[in-house]
Write an enzyme that holds these catalytic residues in place. Structure first.
Site, PDB file in Angstrom:
ATOM      1  N   TYR A  12       0.892  -1.132  -0.026  1.00 32.21           N
ATOM      2  CA  TYR A  12       0.122   0.079  -0.137  1.00 32.21           C
ATOM      3  C   TYR A  12       1.005   1.250   0.180  1.00 32.21           C
ATOM      4  O   TYR A  12       1.881   1.557   0.739  1.00 32.21           O
ATOM      5  CB  TYR A  12      -0.791  -0.055   1.356  1.00 32.21           C
ATOM      6  CG  TYR A  12      -2.052  -1.036   1.118  1.00 32.21           C
ATOM      7  CD1 TYR A  12      -2.901  -1.097   0.405  1.00 32.21           C
ATOM      8  CD2 TYR A  12      -1.867  -1.759   2.358  1.00 32.21           C
ATOM      9  CE1 TYR A  12      -4.006  -1.870   0.399  1.00 32.21           C
ATOM     10  CE2 TYR A  12      -3.005  -3.000   2.190  1.00 32.21           C
ATOM     11  CZ  TYR A  12      -3.955  -2.934   1.272  1.00 32.21           C
ATOM     12  OH  TYR A  12      -5.064  -3.747   1.486  1.00 32.21           O
ATOM     13  N   ASP A  21      -6.046   7.522   5.322  1.00 32.46           N
ATOM     14  CA  ASP A  21      -4.827   7.107   4.479  1.00 32.46           C
ATOM     15  C   ASP A  21      -4.670   8.014   3.177  1.00 32.46           C
ATOM     16  O   ASP A  21      -3.749   8.110   2.559  1.00 32.46           O
ATOM     17  CB  ASP A  21      -5.186   5.970   3.779  1.00 32.46           C
ATOM     18  CG  ASP A  21      -4.167   4.458   5.177  1.00 32.46           C
ATOM     19  OD1 ASP A  21      -3.660   5.299   5.644  1.00 32.46           O
ATOM     20  OD2 ASP A  21      -4.741   3.679   5.014  1.00 32.46           O
ATOM     21  N   HIS A  23      -0.404   4.868  -1.133  1.00 32.48           N
ATOM     22  CA  HIS A  23      -1.388   6.176  -0.704  1.00 32.48           C
ATOM     23  C   HIS A  23      -0.593   7.255  -1.138  1.00 32.48           C
ATOM     24  O   HIS A  23      -0.542   8.084  -0.208  1.00 32.48           O
ATOM     25  CB  HIS A  23      -1.824   5.982   0.613  1.00 32.48           C
ATOM     26  CG  HIS A  23      -2.672   4.560   0.994  1.00 32.48           C
ATOM     27  ND1 HIS A  23      -3.930   4.602   0.418  1.00 32.48           N
ATOM     28  CD2 HIS A  23      -2.420   3.793   1.847  1.00 32.48           C
ATOM     29  CE1 HIS A  23      -4.383   3.352   1.136  1.00 32.48           C
ATOM     30  NE2 HIS A  23      -3.467   2.961   1.813  1.00 32.48           N
TER      31      HIS A  23
END
Length: 370
Positions: A94, A270, A96
């Site tokens: 991840y 996020d 973001h």
């Protein structure tokens, strides 16, 4: 390919990106797996389990970054790791990036191959690697909201489901996607009166069909949003624009009309958060108060239920990781459009338009590299 499993270093982040059974699958496909010492311990997977699966344990993140062709995380690389990332190295996690200019520029400088879990996308628009953590975060949002409505936590002293003769709490969920659906399901199960606000009439019709009788899907607009937010005991921000910074739907001005001791859980944090007054918090210090409203804005909510989250994440990510390792990133992207959409920064260039637009930086189509 040498695949590295890194230990998470965000505050109280106990997830790990691959369980030992995933290591078995990787090795069966002909790859070598290097695991940082105690990477899985927080989620209940000790070193011995990884050794039994065939992995090699090393002591430091520098050893993982220094020896592996592809490194995997759960959360985005932290500043202490930026200088460890090598040119041409695949970083699969991840990211973001649209909410993190510092990280974006660091990955550009590293000239690494950065593939984001959250922007891998199926042909129907679903986000298969975001879904399991969205399910966890949505369900947790209702739990955390219920907890912080308690007076010792700074809330107004409301029991989410009420009791005989006492009305339940009013919960407003902004966004009817995976997070919103799961948040509403949990809040409804606890007995709250739940309103889901969304601007997609087709999605609202679906929610109307599948949700219990105490959930009310509502078509949203600025006036409706303000009205329902002021009625809410708990607001759950569940807005997502894939790969892009979240829009600020609740303004500072709206807070003055909210109930004193009401709670906001901003699951969109996020991606920068969908509340103007949101700022990222940690599990160590999860909340703060603005204008009498308790804000819960933990940027890695699923890390609190690390074992559940880790197993769910590996279930979703492993097949993609194996494909990238088997084919190399170029061939994997050429043959799988879903993986190609995961490309965020390649060889110093931003290859995901929403990230380039977030910081007014240049955009280069990923096809230029394929």
């Amino acid at each position: 390919m040498k695949v590295g499993i890194l230990k998470e270093i965000k505050v109280l982040e106990n997830r790990v990106c691959m369980v030992p059974s995933g290591v078995v699958t990787m090795i069966a496909n002909g790859h070598e797996v290097i695991v940082e010492n105690n990477a899985g311990a927080g989620a209940g997977f000790p070193n011995d389990d990884y050794i039994a699966a065939g992995a090699t344990i090393v002591e430091t993140p520098a050893e993982v970054y220094g020896s592996c062709d592809m490194v995997m995380h759960v959360k985005e690389p932290q500043p202490s790791e930026y200088d460890l990332i090598r040119e041409g190295q695949i970083v699969f996690t991840y990211l973001h990036l649209a909410a993190d200019e510092q990280q974006t520029k660091a990955l550009m400088k590293a000239k690494s191959i950065n593939i984001a879990y959250e922007t891998i996308e199926k042909s129907d628009g679903s986000l298969p690697l975001l879904v399991p953590m969205s399910e966890v975060a949505g369900r947790m949002a209702a739990q955390e909201g219920a907890k912080y409505l308690e007076m010792p936590q700074g809330g107004r002293g409301i029991l989410l489901g009420g009791v005989k003769g006492v009305a339940p709490a009013t919960v407003v969920v902004i966004g009817g996607g995976v997070v919103g659906l799961n948040a509403a399901k949990m809040a409804a199960g606890l007995g709250a009166q739940v309103y889901i606000l969304d601007t997609n009439l087709e999605r609202l019709a679906y929610l109307d069909d599948v949700m219990p009788a105490n959930v009310f899907p509502i078509m949203s607009n600025p006036a409706i949003l303000r009205e329902y937010v002021t009625r809410a005991d708990l607001v759950i921000g569940a807005v997502l624009i894939p790969g892009a910074k979240a829009p600020k739907l609740i303004t500072r001005d709206m807070l003055k009309d909210m109930k004193n001791g009401s709670v906001i859980v901003d699951v969109a944090i996020d991606q920068g958060g969908c509340i103007e007054t949101s700022k990222a918090t940690t599990h160590a210090e999860p909340t703060y108060v603005v204008d009498g409203v308790v804000h819960y804005c933990v940027a890695n909510m699923p890390g609190a239920v690390a074992r559940t989250s880790t197993i769910a994440l590996t279930n979703a990510t492993l097949s993609y990781a194996v494909e990238i390792a088997n084919k190399g990133w170029k061939k994997a992207m050429q043959e799988n459009e879903e993986i190609k959409l995961g490309a965020n920064v390649i060889d110093g260039q931003i290859t995901y338009k929403a990230v380039s637009e977030a910081f007014n930086l240049g955009y280069t189509p990923v096809d230029n590299f394929l």
